[in-house]
Design an enzyme around this catalytic site. Sequence first.
Site, short mmCIF file in Angstrom:
data_model
loop_
_atom_site.label_atom_id
_atom_site.label_comp_id
_atom_site.label_asym_id
_atom_site.label_seq_id
_atom_site.Cartn_x
_atom_site.Cartn_y
_atom_site.Cartn_z
N HIS A 114 0.82 -1.20 0.00
CA HIS A 114 0.00 0.00 0.00
C HIS A 114 0.85 1.25 0.00
O HIS A 114 1.99 1.25 0.45
CB HIS A 114 -0.99 0.01 1.16
CG HIS A 114 -0.40 -0.13 2.53
ND1 HIS A 114 0.09 -1.32 3.01
CD2 HIS A 114 -0.24 0.77 3.52
CE1 HIS A 114 0.52 -1.14 4.25
NE2 HIS A 114 0.34 0.13 4.58
N HIS B 112 0.73 5.35 1.07
CA HIS B 112 0.06 6.39 1.85
C HIS B 112 0.15 7.69 1.07
O HIS B 112 1.24 8.10 0.65
CB HIS B 112 0.78 6.61 3.19
CG HIS B 112 0.70 5.47 4.14
ND1 HIS B 112 -0.24 5.41 5.15
CD2 HIS B 112 1.44 4.34 4.25
CE1 HIS B 112 -0.05 4.30 5.85
NE2 HIS B 112 0.96 3.63 5.31
#
Length: 131
Positions: A93, A95
């Site tokens: 992932h 951010h």
Amino acid sequence: MASIFSRIVAGEIPSYKVAEDDRHYAFLDISPVAAGHTLVIPKREVDYIFDLSDEEYADLQLFAKKVAGAIKKAVPCKRVGVAVMGLEVPHAHIHLVPINREADMNFFGEHLSMQPEEMASMAASIAAAME
């Protein structure tokens, strides 16, 4: 066992969705360091971002770039900071954090506590800016 992010993509766990296409999903972080803090993930569960194929990695970055543009339109900020970290969830992932100064990306400081209505409104604002 599916990661919490895979379960979010599957609709098993609710999220504040910002954007989605056939290979990626973007949603608000439930423990944001700043209002508008968004996570961008590949739908295919891969633990480590650099284990993605070159094509998957490039596509994820391009999707994140679009989401960052929408965040910049929807949230007053100088820039949208980007970080790849996260050992807590075994699912790659990115951010994206609206920032006005570098200290705004302090993942080890106090996180915001936002009400569900605020989260829903923020997600809707960013989603609307995607168009």
